[in-house]
Structure formats: C-alpha cells, structure tokens
Motif scaffolding. Structure first.
Motif, PDB file in Angstrom:
ATOM      1  N   GLY A   1       0.823  -1.214   0.000  1.00 15.27           N
ATOM      2  CA  GLY A   1       0.000   0.000   0.000  1.00 15.27           C
ATOM      3  C   GLY A   1       0.852   1.256   0.000  1.00 15.27           C
TER       4      GLY A   1
ATOM      5  N   PHE B   1      -4.203   6.559   3.847  1.00 12.26           N
ATOM      6  CA  PHE B   1      -3.955   5.184   4.272  1.00 12.26           C
ATOM      7  C   PHE B   1      -3.444   5.215   5.714  1.00 12.26           C
TER       8      PHE B   1
ATOM      9  N   SER C   1     -14.243   2.108   2.105  1.00 11.53           N
ATOM     10  CA  SER C   1     -13.431   1.204   2.916  1.00 11.53           C
ATOM     11  C   SER C   1     -14.220  -0.028   3.334  1.00 11.53           C
TER      12      SER C   1
ATOM     13  N   TYR D   1      -8.538   4.378   3.958  1.00 13.35           N
ATOM     14  CA  TYR D   1      -8.442   2.917   3.908  1.00 13.35           C
ATOM     15  C   TYR D   1      -7.419   2.451   4.943  1.00 13.35           C
TER      16      TYR D   1
ATOM     17  N   THR E   1      -4.362   0.269   6.011  1.00 13.53           N
ATOM     18  CA  THR E   1      -3.297  -0.358   5.203  1.00 13.53           C
ATOM     19  C   THR E   1      -3.354  -1.873   5.270  1.00 13.53           C
TER      20      THR E   1
ATOM     21  N   LEU F   1      -4.345  -1.373  -5.666  1.00 13.97           N
ATOM     22  CA  LEU F   1      -3.877  -0.131  -5.078  1.00 13.97           C
ATOM     23  C   LEU F   1      -3.710   0.957  -6.132  1.00 13.97           C
TER      24      LEU F   1
ATOM     25  N   CYS G   1      -5.494   4.683  -6.207  1.00 15.25           N
ATOM     26  CA  CYS G   1      -4.771   5.953  -6.310  1.00 15.25           C
ATOM     27  C   CYS G   1      -5.167   6.740  -7.555  1.00 15.25           C
TER      28      CYS G   1
ATOM     29  N   THR H   1      -2.488  11.416  -2.373  1.00 20.00           N
ATOM     30  CA  THR H   1      -2.441  10.274  -1.472  1.00 20.00           C
ATOM     31  C   THR H   1      -1.650  10.662  -0.226  1.00 20.00           C
TER      32      THR H   1
ATOM     33  N   LEU I   1      -0.065   9.222   3.516  1.00 17.49           N
ATOM     34  CA  LEU I   1       0.329   8.024   4.238  1.00 17.49           C
ATOM     35  C   LEU I   1       0.570   8.350   5.697  1.00 17.49           C
TER      36      LEU I   1
END
Length: 584
Positions: A5, A31, A141, A174, A176, A188, A192, A198, A200
């Motif tokens: 991810g 994520f 999700s 979401y 990971t 994935l 994206c 995106t 993280l």
C-alpha cells in the motif's frame, strides 16, 4: 509481510504545508494503520472547517463517529450546535451504504439523490455566496474490506462526479491492512488513480501533532525497499513523455534490463514492431492521461527480443493540484498462464475429438446392430417361407403317398398296414412341426392382419406347447401400426414368453397391448419367482432365447426405433414393458 500500500512514487504524494488543508473539488485518500491516527487527522480536518464557519458532512462507522465527536468536543467545538445550524451532518456508513446498493454495486441515481441531495441541502442552509463544505466518507473502505473491489472503485468514481458538481473538499480513508501482499499492487494503483492526492500515515505519528506532513525522504526509502521486494511484477515509473524514471527488481527479472540500461529510455522499447507501427504506446499514454488509467493484455518484448504475454496497468500520477506529473506502470508476465490455458484448450479439443469418434463408433455399431436385426428378420422370413413352401410341400406329398399305400394295404389286407398307419401319423406331425416353426420364424398373419390378431394366434400355440395359461388384453381403439413396429413388439413378446417358460416357473402369463400418448405399449407379466436376486449380467443371460437375440438385441431394437424396453422384477413376478412411438 510486505505492505504494498506504500509502494507509490513519492511525487504522487500531496506535500501540503498542512496535510488536511481543504481545497474545493479535491479528493484525497488517506492510508492509516491505527484508528487513533485516522481520528487525529480527521479531527484536524473537520475541526479546521467547523472553526472557520464551514460545514462538514461525515459518513463513518459508529466507532469513528463517536471517537470524532469526542475529540472535537475536547477541542471546544460544539457539534450539537453546529448540527442545529446545519453545519455538521453525520451518517452511519453501514446504514447509508445499504440505501443505494443494488446487486452489490452502488446505484448512481440513488447515490446522487441521497448523498448529493444532502450536500445541496447543506449548502442551501449556509450563509455566504459560496460557503465551503468538507466531507469524509468511509463507505468505500467498508466495500473494500468485504472484498467488493469493483464496487469500491465505482463508488470512488461517483464521489468524484459529485465533488466536481458541488465543488466540495472530499477525504476518504483505507486501513493499510487491506493492501498486504503482491496481489494488492494492481488494486492499489486503481485506488490511487481515482484520487487527486495520497496521504500516508507516518511511523512517528506526526499526524497526531496536527502538523500532518509526510517526510519525503522516509517515503522514498520505503518506496524503494517495498517496490524492490516485489518479484512477480514489473513496477516502474514513466515521465510525462513515457521515459522510464524508476525500475524495480521484478522489472529486471521480467524484462531483462538492468536499471542502468533502461532508465531514461522510452517505454516503447517493450512493444513489438506491429504495436509500434499501430502507435499503441502513445495512444495508451493518452488514454491513461485522459481517463486516469489504462489496462490491457498483449505481447511485450524482453531485452533478448523474446515475447511474453503481459497484463499491463498504466496509471496517471497527479499532484495535489490535479496536474499530471507522470505515469505508474505495473506489468505482470502471464505467459505461463497462457501456455497452461493453451495446453488445457488442446487437451479439451483432443478429448472432444475422442468423444466425437467414440460417439460415431457407437452410432456405427448401433446401425450395424439394427442392420443385423433387419437381416435376421429377412432370413427368418426366407427360411419360414422355404420350410412352408418346399419342405412342407414335400412332406405333404409324402403323406399323400403313404396314405395311398395304406389304402392299398387295407384293400389287400397286407401285413404292413400297421406300419403304414404309424408312418402316416409321423408325417402328419412333421408337417405340423414344420408349419409351426415356419410361422414362429415369421408369422404371415402379422403381415396380413396385424399385431392385434397375431398375438392371440401365437398365445394359443404357446399355451399348447408349454402348458402355461395365457391371457390377452387389448384396448378397443388399438389399430394397425407400421410393420417394423409390429415386428419389433412381436419379437419382444416371443422373447418374454420364452423367458417365462424357461426360467420363471410361472403357470400363467398376461399380455396387454394398448396405445397411450402416441406410444404403442406392450406388457408381458408373469407370476413367477422373479429375478431380483440376480445381477444385471445374469438377468441378461436369462433372456438369451432360442433365436439367439435376447435382451440385448431387443433393447437395441427398441432404441433404434426410438422406443424403450424395461424390466421390473420382484418376488411376485416380472413385468416386461416395451414402448414405441407410433409416429415420427
């Protein structure tokens, strides 16, 4: 276990001064590993919006809704007051999702009516010319966690359409944990491709500090390590013009190029000549840039010029402003799968051909069997006529001579008178026997008067020869049927009664003949000991009659004429049922 991810080009990450700063029309995916980090980041996002007088629409699980409201209250934000003002609207994600799902897919019209209607009503309740709205959705999700990947992607697309129409800032998230393993690379990339940026979760929990920034050097390192660990996929990046800008170990294994050999070169080097002439590389980049992604299967080239069958996903990479900055490409070698499918197809073809040949052989055998039965019937007819017309006539002439000699002897009172009388009786019995054999081989009454009349005649002779009492029942409306059908049913009658005489031990036999639903049906019923204790082969042997035809021959004869022959046996006796279609 490797988490793919995070296997993203660092340039695809939104590097905001504040990660949750709201920009109308954007759609950012986050994520996260722990719910606490999501709630902290979400509290920043929603809290900033509410503090600035904007409206927030939250569609989350009950756990996250309760946690968010608790954190917002701790920051001094009154969500109940904001709710009365129409600036805080909350939904349970599970309940709302169920309202627009049809056949496990989100329905566009229902989604626009329910969610779009909520956004429109929220905007109408706010003051100002262009009041800002932020939204968070967790329904995608839920779908992804349930394994409904296509439904989740479709819902992301519906969110994008709604964000463009109503110009609001959108976030989704979401865990990971949903993106573990190499098989998650392609899904994935699809996720994206549907987002403008995106985000993280950082290992140092920097989201929880409210700074919400992503350390670029750490992401780059994580990206390099994770992507290089992937062996079954070629994962690499292209610049805007299609030149290779990154290369992983899987790409080197599949395509044969070392990173130093391919980085900086155009990705058209992987296409066969016919695809280059057709302009496929440029067209694929154009489609990916326009639609966000492009997926295809086709032939690709290795460094040594050999071909392999590839599954390719080309994804457009955009920055937080929506500007195209490059492409991500994932390629998987499916040659072994294609070869296996081809081998399976060949095997299926060979099996089909073998089955066809077997079917043809069975058909030929059936036709041969039918022809043998027809030939047998013709031979019986010929022998029966020869016995009647030649041998029978000779015996009749002989009897006339013997009777003449007996008359002369009576007149002369010869001593041999007694012997001549005995010879005359023997000749008379021989004539009867020849006539009986002739009629049994092929009864002329069957041709002349039909099955309805031939059966009583045959039963009379059978009773005299065997001592078994017979009964014949025939429906009044039973009429003549085609000759080949009459002959087939008559042979079944002969075989059945022969079996009754030889094996059943029954003193009676009942024969029934009638028509029903277009079928001519013959029943032969005895009250003997039955054959239920014997296996199928033994019962078949019992049916081998004096004519050498037996059950197998009768069954095949019925089948060739489109009919059926069944045996029902018990301790109370046996019933033979033969049925033939009268027409067709």
């Amino acid at each position: 276990m490797t988490t793919v991810g995070l296997a993203l080009d660092p340039r695809s990450l939104a590097l905001h001064q504040h990660a949750f700063a709201a920009a109308p029309g954007e759609h950012v995916v986050y994520f996260y590993q722990e719910s606490d980090s999501l709630l902290a980041a979400l509290t920043d996002f929603i809290g900033v919006a509410l503090g600035a007088g904007s409206a927030a629409i939250i569609i989350a699980t009950k756990e996250h809704l309760n946690g968010l409201q608790f954190r917002l209250k701790a920051r001094g934000l009154d969500t109940q007051k904001a709710s009365r003002q129409g600036r805080f609207v909350a939904f349970d994600a599970c309940e709302l999702l169920a309202q627009f799902m049809v056949d496990d897919m989100p329905d566009a019209a229902r989604f626009a009516e329910i969610v779009g209607g909520t956004i429109a009503r929220t905007r109408a309740s706010l003051a100002g010319p262009r009041p800002q709205i932020v939204a968070f959705g967790e329904m995608v999700s839920l779908l992804w966690t349930d394994g409904k990947i296509d439904a989740a992607i479709r819902l992301e697309q519906l969110w994008n359409d709604l964000a463009k129409k109503h110009s609001f800032c959108l976030r989704c998230a979401y865990p990971t944990a949903n993106f573990y393993g190499e098989k998650s690379i392609q899904p994935l990339m699809r996720v994206c491709a549907e987002h403008s940026a995106t985000l993280l979760e950082e290992a140092d929990k920097s989201f929880a500090t409210g700074e919400a920034r992503i350390a670029l050097h750490r992401v780059e390192e994580r990206f390099r390590l994770l992507v290089d660990a992937v062996q079954d996929y070629a994962v690499f990046m292209l610049d805007l013009n299609g030149h290779v800008s990154s290369w992983n170990t899987g790409a080197e294994r599949i395509k044969g190029y070392a990173a130093s050999e391919i980085i900086g070169k155009h990705f058209s080097a992987f296409y066969p000549q016919e695809d280059l002439l057709a302009g496929k590389p440029a067209r694929e980049l154009e489609i990916a840039a326009k639609e966000g992604r492009f997926e295809v299967e086709g032939w690709r080239l290795r460094k040594d010029g050999s071909r392999f069958w590839a599954d390719v996903i080309l994804t457009a990479i955009k920055d937080h402003t929506g500007a195209l900055i490059g492409f991500g490409k994932v390629t998987r070698d499916l040659t072994e799968k294609i070869n296996a499918n081809e081998a399976l197809r060949k095997e299926i073809t060979e099996r089909t051909e073998a089955q066809r040949k077997l079917h043809d052989s069975e058909k030929s055998l059936r036709l041969l069997s039918l022809r043998l039965l027809q030939t047998q019937d013709e031979e019986r007819r010929r022998i029966g006529r020869d016995l009647h017309d030649s041998v029978g006539q000779y015996l009749v002439g002989l009897k006339m001579k013997v009777d003449s000699l007996q008359s002369s002897a009576d007149r002369n009172k010869s001593v041999g008178n007694g012997e001549l009388s005995e010879c005359s009786l023997l000749v008379e019995e021989a004539i009867k026997e020849v006539r009986t054999i002739s009629y049994l081989l092929y009864p002329p009454m069957l041709d002349e008067l039909g099955l309805k009349s031939a059966i009583p005649w045959y039963l009379d002779g059978f009773t005299r020869r065997s001592g078994i009492k017979t009964t014949f029942e025939v429906s009044s409306d039973f009429d003549r049927i085609p000759g080949d059908l009459e002959l087939a049913l008559f042979r079944v009658l002969q075989e059945s009664l022969t079996n009754v005489h030889r094996h059943s031990g029954s003193s009676t036999a009942t024969v029934r003949l009638f028509a029903n639903n277009g079928l001519a049906i013959l029943h032969v019923i005895d009250a003997g000991k039955g054959t239920q204790s014997k296996d199928r082969e033994s019962r078949a042997e019992d049916w081998m009659s004096a004519f050498g035809v037996g059950l197998r021959g009768m069954t095949e004869r019925m089948r060739q004429l489109g009919g059926d022959l069944r045996i029902s046996s018990s301790g109370a006796g046996t019933t033979i049922t033969a049925s033939l279609p009268i027409t067709g």
